[in-house]
Design an enzyme around this catalytic site. Structure first.
Site, PDB file in Angstrom:
ATOM      1  N   ARG A   1       8.065 -18.189 -21.459  1.00  0.00           N
ATOM      2  CA  ARG A   1       7.239 -19.102 -20.648  1.00  0.00           C
ATOM      3  C   ARG A   1       6.385 -18.289 -19.672  1.00  0.00           C
ATOM      4  O   ARG A   1       6.897 -17.744 -18.699  1.00  0.00           O
ATOM      5  CB  ARG A   1       8.134 -20.086 -19.883  1.00  0.00           C
ATOM      6  CG  ARG A   1       7.329 -21.029 -18.991  1.00  0.00           C
ATOM      7  CD  ARG A   1       8.092 -22.268 -18.579  1.00  0.00           C
ATOM      8  NE  ARG A   1       9.128 -22.028 -17.592  1.00  0.00           N
ATOM      9  CZ  ARG A   1       9.771 -22.986 -16.926  1.00  0.00           C
ATOM     10  NH1 ARG A   1       9.476 -24.257 -17.166  1.00  0.00           N
ATOM     11  NH2 ARG A   1      10.717 -22.698 -16.057  1.00  0.00           N
TER      12      ARG A   1
ATOM     13  N   ASP B   1      15.388 -23.591  -8.375  1.00  0.00           N
ATOM     14  CA  ASP B   1      14.292 -22.696  -8.755  1.00  0.00           C
ATOM     15  C   ASP B   1      12.999 -23.219  -8.137  1.00  0.00           C
ATOM     16  O   ASP B   1      13.041 -24.109  -7.280  1.00  0.00           O
ATOM     17  CB  ASP B   1      14.216 -22.537 -10.280  1.00  0.00           C
ATOM     18  CG  ASP B   1      13.805 -23.823 -10.989  1.00  0.00           C
ATOM     19  OD1 ASP B   1      13.471 -24.813 -10.307  1.00  0.00           O
ATOM     20  OD2 ASP B   1      13.813 -23.825 -12.226  1.00  0.00           O
TER      21      ASP B   1
HETATM   22  C1  LIG Z   1      13.307 -26.567 -13.404  1.00  0.00           C
HETATM   23  C2  LIG Z   1      13.342 -25.489 -14.392  1.00  0.00           C
HETATM   24  O1  LIG Z   1      12.327 -24.884 -14.644  1.00  0.00           O
HETATM   25  S1  LIG Z   1      14.778 -25.036 -15.103  1.00  0.00           S
HETATM   26  C3  LIG Z   1      14.432 -23.487 -15.872  1.00  0.00           C
HETATM   27  C4  LIG Z   1      14.294 -22.407 -14.908  1.00  0.00           C
HETATM   28  N1  LIG Z   1      15.531 -22.133 -14.206  1.00  0.00           N
HETATM   29  C5  LIG Z   1      16.468 -21.323 -14.771  1.00  0.00           C
HETATM   30  O2  LIG Z   1      16.223 -20.824 -15.840  1.00  0.00           O
HETATM   31  C6  LIG Z   1      17.759 -21.086 -14.062  1.00  0.00           C
HETATM   32  C7  LIG Z   1      18.663 -20.248 -14.925  1.00  0.00           C
HETATM   33  N2  LIG Z   1      19.965 -20.031 -14.328  1.00  0.00           N
HETATM   34  C8  LIG Z   1      20.204 -19.053 -13.455  1.00  0.00           C
HETATM   35  O3  LIG Z   1      19.299 -18.334 -13.052  1.00  0.00           O
HETATM   36  C9  LIG Z   1      21.622 -18.850 -13.003  1.00  0.00           C
HETATM   37  O4  LIG Z   1      22.510 -19.498 -13.855  1.00  0.00           O
HETATM   38  C10 LIG Z   1      21.897 -19.367 -11.577  1.00  0.00           C
HETATM   39  C11 LIG Z   1      21.014 -18.614 -10.587  1.00  0.00           C
HETATM   40  C12 LIG Z   1      21.611 -20.837 -11.477  1.00  0.00           C
HETATM   41  C13 LIG Z   1      23.368 -19.128 -11.248  1.00  0.00           C
HETATM   42  O5  LIG Z   1      23.571 -17.770 -11.281  1.00  0.00           O
HETATM   43  P1  LIG Z   1      24.959 -17.086 -10.898  1.00  0.00           P
HETATM   44  O6  LIG Z   1      25.603 -17.819  -9.809  1.00  0.00           O
HETATM   45  O7  LIG Z   1      24.674 -15.646 -10.721  1.00  0.00           O
HETATM   46  O8  LIG Z   1      25.801 -17.307 -12.175  1.00  0.00           O
HETATM   47  P2  LIG Z   1      27.268 -16.765 -12.423  1.00  0.00           P
HETATM   48  O9  LIG Z   1      27.690 -15.784 -11.393  1.00  0.00           O
HETATM   49  O10 LIG Z   1      28.156 -17.924 -12.663  1.00  0.00           O
HETATM   50  O11 LIG Z   1      27.037 -15.996 -13.804  1.00  0.00           O
HETATM   51  C14 LIG Z   1      28.097 -15.657 -14.653  1.00  0.00           C
HETATM   52  C15 LIG Z   1      27.553 -14.909 -15.818  1.00  0.00           C
HETATM   53  O12 LIG Z   1      26.642 -15.732 -16.523  1.00  0.00           O
HETATM   54  C16 LIG Z   1      25.384 -15.081 -16.628  1.00  0.00           C
HETATM   55  N3  LIG Z   1      24.345 -16.099 -16.503  1.00  0.00           N
HETATM   56  C17 LIG Z   1      24.242 -17.097 -15.611  1.00  0.00           C
HETATM   57  N4  LIG Z   1      23.156 -17.839 -15.852  1.00  0.00           N
HETATM   58  C18 LIG Z   1      22.569 -17.287 -16.932  1.00  0.00           C
HETATM   59  C19 LIG Z   1      21.400 -17.618 -17.654  1.00  0.00           C
HETATM   60  N5  LIG Z   1      20.656 -18.670 -17.328  1.00  0.00           N
HETATM   61  N6  LIG Z   1      21.057 -16.837 -18.690  1.00  0.00           N
HETATM   62  C20 LIG Z   1      21.832 -15.784 -19.035  1.00  0.00           C
HETATM   63  N7  LIG Z   1      22.955 -15.428 -18.387  1.00  0.00           N
HETATM   64  C21 LIG Z   1      23.309 -16.183 -17.341  1.00  0.00           C
HETATM   65  C22 LIG Z   1      25.335 -14.102 -15.515  1.00  0.00           C
HETATM   66  O13 LIG Z   1      24.434 -13.055 -15.826  1.00  0.00           O
HETATM   67  C23 LIG Z   1      26.772 -13.668 -15.425  1.00  0.00           C
HETATM   68  O14 LIG Z   1      26.990 -12.718 -16.444  1.00  0.00           O
HETATM   69  P3  LIG Z   1      28.166 -11.591 -16.330  1.00  0.00           P
HETATM   70  O15 LIG Z   1      29.451 -12.331 -16.264  1.00  0.00           O
HETATM   71  O16 LIG Z   1      28.000 -10.807 -17.580  1.00  0.00           O
HETATM   72  O17 LIG Z   1      27.878 -10.819 -15.098  1.00  0.00           O
HETATM   73  O1  LIG Z   2      10.396 -26.543 -15.897  1.00  0.00           O
HETATM   74  C1  LIG Z   2      11.128 -27.474 -15.832  1.00  0.00           C
HETATM   75  C2  LIG Z   2      11.139 -28.406 -14.762  1.00  0.00           C
HETATM   76  O2  LIG Z   2      11.993 -29.314 -14.775  1.00  0.00           O
HETATM   77  O3  LIG Z   2      10.300 -28.257 -13.868  1.00  0.00           O
HETATM   78 MG   LIG Z   3       8.903 -26.649 -14.285  1.00  0.00          MG
END
Ligand SMILES: CC(=O)SCCNC(=O)CCNC(=O)[C@H](O)C(C)(C)COP(=O)(O)OP(=O)(O)OC[C@H]1O[C@@H](n2cnc3c(N)ncnc32)[C@H](O)[C@@H]1OP(=O)(O)O
Ligand SMILES: O=CC(=O)O
Ligand SMILES: [Mg+2]
Length: 571
Positions: free
Chosen positions: A186, A472
């Protein structure tokens, strides 16, 4: 329509002393102002920069025009107009046409994980068991130079299958499994500049940098190893009108021609995440019909956009953020219309993000969060969504189970869930004012979350866990614009029996108290070392601005631009 060369002028930085290129071998007219790094130089090759500059030169005026059209539409909404279906494109909505066949590589998209392009997360996401990984240069990424360039390095290594990460502290080496998710990327929205790269004297268009560099380096390997002859695949954010989709379609066509691959190789899913775009779903698919793999309900930006679109309408005030869910009539209508539109045109209708994430230290709360996610996903699949988003790998098995159990062994529901009942959804359905109360706690939570999110973003982190939810750029926007709206119209907080009206004095007090609470929660040391005070200043200014800023991130972008060699990167 008149437009200036300086749409991105707000964020133009100081001139670089000491010449053009910053150590990179650049083509004519390109000036790199970000830090030099040998790894980045493998991304910022002369050929890749020529490719990006070619896109910029061909499309910059189209993008500027589209941004001017956004401004014009905003003026209309601010003078009382409502978004609606465009009579001029009725033939597109009513006509019989189909999008190109879904490529076999992405027929099954039951669960898609999303996340920033950080190295370990890229590996974890690809290994997560999800069908798709959407690598995010957008809502989940703070667009610092370092994040963007490292992100490109990471994606190139991922596509080549060579990515690894040595976590010394945990004595663990991360590598790709044999089976990995299909990669979608994206890029940023049309409105964001890339102020570390100047082309012909002006900042590059951020999304063309993200798209151009990734496409240039990865199209061949991706099509061979992941796309079964198709790809690369993209998600396209924050569009407001089909003219913006037409620009993307032309970008794709040009990119395909330049590297000599078939028209329709590149595929993209568009997020319907602005209120005006909900009235343009057919038109957007039509523009991208050779390059489309569906639409997605970007529900968080959609809520933000509802407030933004109606910033001049005091009769359309939002209740507390936590009450604006998919149960609200305007949200359900938009999801239903999206499913009907996509399936009618032969492509995926993707669901959105549930904000809950696993809660490690509280099993009861964790179960409750998981139940909420499952309920949300069950609603989606029963409505006819072909797949959905997960924010965290820990949620994937449960979400996969919900979708699998409700899809009759087929990879998607495109042909089986037509949702013709949604053909009758009206403009009133899509605009219905969300119901619910407003509370002081709602104002406090917005403030606490907004400040902490901006503090993280300023230090290079674009998605964070806060109060057991994923936050986010999109969710933080809701906090910002809701506070702005409540302040602007002096709303009464009617949900807690206090009858207090929101004004600058109350907000000032809330900011002060919430800053003290944040300091208590994160600890004095972290608070002092972090960017909380700067974030507070930015967030409070944005909430009290006489005119609503278009985007939190656009306004704050200057704070994360570091020009070489003026200052070393702090990140
Ligand atoms: C509105 C929108 O646009 S939604 C789309 C955009 N937003 C996103 O993509 C958010 C994605 N998610 C994240 O960034 C994270 O999950 C967070 C920030 C919400 C939480 O992060 P943390 O609290 O650090 O997660 P946590 O400590 O439970 O992570 C545990 C493990 O999962 C992994 N993990 C957590 N989330 C993700 C993810 N989305 N992708 C890959 N790996 C992940 C971590 O890297 C960690 O790995 P490890 O055990 O090997 O070290
Ligand atoms: O990108 C996704 C959203 O919900 O905003
Ligand atoms: Mg969005």
């Amino acid at each position: 329509m008149a437009f200036s060369m300086g749409y991105y002028g707000d964020t133009a930085m100081k001139k670089v002393p000491g010449g053009v290129g910053g150590g990179y071998d650049v083509p004519e007219g390109v000036d790199i102002r970000g830090r030099y790094d040998e790894e980045y130089a493998k991304i910022l090759t002369k050929d890749a920069l020529m490719f990006v500059a070619g896109l910029q030169r061909e499309f910059r005026n189209h993008v500027k025009y589209a941004m001017e059209c956004r401004k014009e539409a905003k003026m209309g909404y601010n003078s009382g107009a409502l978004p609606g279906f465009d009579p001029a494109t009725k033939n597109v909505r009513d006509g019989y046409w189909m999008c190109a066949e879904v490529p076999p590589a992405v027929a099954d998209r039951r669960v898609e994980i999303t996340g920033p392009t950080e190295r370990k997360m890229v590996i974890n996401a690809l290994n997560s068991g999800a069908k798709v990984f959407m690598a995010d240069f957008e809502d989940a990424l703070s667009p610092t130079w370092e994040n963007l360039m490292k992100g490109q390095v990471n994606l190139k290594d991922a596509v080549n299958g060579t990515i690894s990460f040595d976590d010394k502290a945990r004595n663990r080496v991360y590598k790709l499994n044999d089976q990995i998710a299909k990669l979608f990327v994206r890029p940023r929205g049309w409105h964001l500049p890339e102020s570390h790269i100047y082309i012909d004297g002006e900042p590059a268009i951020g999304c063309l940098v993200d798209f151009g560099l990734y496409f240039h380096h990865n199209h061949a390997a991706f099509r061979k190893t992941q796309g079964q002859g198709f790809g690369p695949f993209f998600y396209l954010p924050k569009m407001e009108n089909s003219r913006e989709a037409r620009i993307w379609n032309n970008v794709f066509t040009r990119a395909e021609k330049m590297v000599g691959i078939e028209n329709g190789s590149i595929r993209a899913t568009v997020l319907i995440e602005t209120l005006p775009a909900a009235f343009q779903m057919d038109e957007i698919l039509y523009e991208l019909r050779d390059h489309s793999v569906g639409l997605n309900c970007g529900r968080w930006d959609y809520i933000f956009s509802y407030v933004k679109t109606f910033q001049g309408h005091p009769d359309r005030l939002l209740p507390d953020r936590v009450l604006v869910g998919m149960g609200q009539h305007f949200m359900r209508s938009y999801s239903d219309l999206l499913i009907r539109t996509c399936h009618r045109r032969g492509v995926h209708a993707m669901g959105g993000m549930a904000a809950q994430i696993p809660i490690r230290d509280d099993p009861e709360a964790n179960n409750a969060a998981l139940e909420l996610v499952k309920k949300d996903k069950l609603r989606e699949v029963r409505a006819g969504h072909d797949g959905t988003w997960a924010a965290h790998p820990g949620l994937i098995p449960a979400i996969m189970e919900v979708f699998t159990n409700n899809m009759n062994n087929s990879p998607n529901l495109i042909k089986t869930m037509k949702r013709e009942d949604a053909a009758n959804i009206t403009e009133e359905d899509l605009l219905q004012i969300p119901r619910g109360v407003r509370t002081l706690e709602g104002l406090r939570l917005n403030t606490r979350v907004g400040i902490q999110y901006v503090a993280a973003w300023l230090t290079g982190t674009g998605s964070v866990p806060l109060y057991n939810l994923m936050e986010d750029a999109a969710t933080a926007e809701i906090s910002r614009v809701q506070n702005w709206q409540w302040l602007k119209y002096g709303v009464e907080l009617d949900g807690d029996g206090l009858g207090v009206k929101v004004n600058r004095e109350l907000f000032g007090k809330v900011v002060e108290e919430e800053m003290m609470r944040i300091e208590r929660e994160v600890g004095r040391d972290k608070f002092k070392k972090g960017m909380y005070k700067e974030a507070c200043k930015i967030f409070a200014r944005q909430c009290t601005a006489p005119v609503l800023d278009d985007f939190l991130t656009l306004n704050a972008y200057n704070h994360i631009v570091v020009h070489h060699p003026k200052g070393p990167s702090k990140l």
